[in-house]
Design an enzyme around this catalytic site. Sequence first.
Site, short mmCIF file in Angstrom:
data_model
loop_
_atom_site.label_atom_id
_atom_site.label_comp_id
_atom_site.label_asym_id
_atom_site.label_seq_id
_atom_site.Cartn_x
_atom_site.Cartn_y
_atom_site.Cartn_z
N LYS A 138 158.33 -9.73 -29.37
CA LYS A 138 159.50 -9.05 -30.10
C LYS A 138 159.42 -7.98 -31.09
CE LYS A 138 159.44 -10.14 -33.64
NZ LYS A 138 158.27 -9.96 -34.78
N TYR A 223 165.03 -12.50 -35.90
CA TYR A 223 165.26 -13.80 -35.54
C TYR A 223 166.52 -14.27 -35.95
CZ TYR A 223 160.14 -14.46 -34.82
OH TYR A 223 159.04 -14.35 -34.40
P1 NAD Z 1 148.69 -7.10 -35.85
O1 NAD Z 1 148.27 -5.70 -36.63
O2 NAD Z 1 147.89 -8.12 -36.41
O3 NAD Z 1 147.72 -6.65 -34.22
C1 NAD Z 1 148.26 -5.50 -33.48
C2 NAD Z 1 146.90 -5.32 -32.62
O4 NAD Z 1 147.26 -4.07 -31.63
C3 NAD Z 1 145.58 -4.96 -33.15
O5 NAD Z 1 144.62 -5.68 -32.38
C4 NAD Z 1 145.34 -3.51 -33.31
O6 NAD Z 1 144.08 -3.06 -33.03
C5 NAD Z 1 146.26 -3.32 -31.75
N1 NAD Z 1 146.66 -1.72 -31.74
C6 NAD Z 1 146.67 -1.02 -30.51
N2 NAD Z 1 147.13 0.12 -30.71
C7 NAD Z 1 147.06 0.20 -32.06
C8 NAD Z 1 147.73 1.41 -32.78
N3 NAD Z 1 147.92 2.66 -32.39
N4 NAD Z 1 147.93 1.24 -34.10
C9 NAD Z 1 147.68 -0.02 -34.79
N5 NAD Z 1 147.19 -1.20 -34.08
C10 NAD Z 1 147.11 -0.94 -32.63
O7 NAD Z 1 149.90 -7.17 -35.35
P2 NAD Z 1 150.54 -8.30 -34.79
O8 NAD Z 1 151.25 -9.26 -36.19
O9 NAD Z 1 149.76 -9.28 -33.78
O10 NAD Z 1 151.84 -7.86 -34.09
C11 NAD Z 1 151.72 -7.54 -32.94
C12 NAD Z 1 153.15 -7.60 -32.12
O11 NAD Z 1 153.49 -9.23 -32.22
C13 NAD Z 1 154.21 -6.89 -32.98
O12 NAD Z 1 155.37 -6.53 -31.96
C14 NAD Z 1 154.99 -8.20 -33.45
O13 NAD Z 1 156.30 -8.03 -33.90
C15 NAD Z 1 154.79 -9.35 -32.51
N6 NAD Z 1 154.65 -10.43 -33.45
C16 NAD Z 1 155.31 -11.64 -32.79
C17 NAD Z 1 155.41 -12.73 -33.51
C18 NAD Z 1 156.02 -14.02 -32.98
O14 NAD Z 1 156.00 -14.90 -33.58
N7 NAD Z 1 156.51 -14.01 -31.87
C19 NAD Z 1 154.71 -13.02 -34.70
C20 NAD Z 1 153.99 -11.81 -35.08
C21 NAD Z 1 153.72 -10.86 -34.45
#
Ligand code: NAD
Length: 372
Positions: A138, A223
């Site tokens: 999401k 949420y």
């Molecule tokens: P994060 O920054 O920890 O991880 C993002 C990943 O994407 C990294 O490994 C990064 O290297 C990669 N990536 C690939 N292309 C990129 C770019 N152009 N710029 C930046 N990073 C790039 O983020 P996250 O917290 O893991 O969030 C990722 C997704 O998951 C988002 O859509 C977020 O909303 C979602 N999320 C959902 C939940 C949930 O509980 N459902 C919780 C956290 C995050």
Amino acid sequence: MRTRRNFIQKMGLSALGLYTFQGLNASSFSLLKQKAADGPVLRVALMGLGGYATRVAESMQQSGRAKITGLISGTPEKLKTWGAKYNVPEKSRYNYENFDAIRNNPDIDAVYVITPNALHHNQVIRSARAGKHVICEKPMGLNAKEGREMVEACKKAGKKLLVGYRMHFEPLTLEIHRMRTAGELGNIKFFQGLSGFRLGDPTQWRVNKALAGGGALMDIGIYALNGCRYMVGEEPVWVTAQETKTDPVKFKEGVDETITFQLGFPSGVTASCLSSYNMNNLDRFFLNGDKGFAELQPASSYGPIKGRTHKGPLDISSDRPQQAVQMDEMAAIILDDKKPVIPVDGEEGVRDLVLIDAIYKAVKTGGMIKLG
Ligand code: NAD
């Protein structure tokens, strides 16, 4: 008599772990430790090996029905360490340029997209075109137009598209949903959803409009927004919204820090919600009906979720991570065509994106947006 097994089955949660239920007689609610679900295994390639993917990957070790068989990352070092840790062979490791080749990989059934929001649209469409089912985090996309295109692409490819709405499988959430559906709260009158946290690092993609598509609403306010729909059990017909910004350096143009939004539903129910990147301890749902109420606090953290109703505390707990249950259930949706109690399909994701579009429009115009 309602047994634990019936209750869990009714909730569609055959995969859940440790439960205690208030309201069951003492002999029937001694603690029961359930195993992960059995059945055909969904072989999943994780795309984007960041913070949330780390949690998903670790939790998947407790899933009986979903297994990591592929990895997609832009960082060769991560592919190596994750490959070794999760036993994913080199031939099933990809980067963002070459991952379309998963088309030829018979060991992968689905791609789980866990990258910054702005990348979801392209990555989901490419994954579907490569002949794989897709689970997308999401918010599913940046706006309803993107969402519809993603749904269309998956439909055209004959593949399922699910959104990572983990709360849709969370036991207290489902118990309140059950109580509301059974009429135990009477006619619903009001919902309040508060979702937020204080955002730290000002350099992260979450405050970069190009990658996040917005601010707190896209990330955490979703949420409360998504929750009001499944808690009330209706689709909103109007929305109004107001934005407050106290730190325009950290939260630049197009990146919302705090938005309050109100929604109206066909039966006359109203909802009042708050989305913020500037408040901690902001994670509460409250549902009010003319026969009772239900409350969750925390409502959407990684758990344990806590809740109570007019009947007393909701004494339900699980010893399995939310993401393990989610992946067991998503495997069943994809492989067995199971219908979840609260939908997690692409259309469900689009409904939230339509509302996000409307909330941003309402903030800009200061008016009430009527919804079709
Ligand atoms: P994060 O920054 O920890 O991880 C993002 C990943 O994407 C990294 O490994 C990064 O290297 C990669 N990536 C690939 N292309 C990129 C770019 N152009 N710029 C930046 N990073 C790039 O983020 P996250 O917290 O893991 O969030 C990722 C997704 O998951 C988002 O859509 C977020 O909303 C979602 N999320 C959902 C939940 C949930 O509980 N459902 C919780 C956290 C995050």
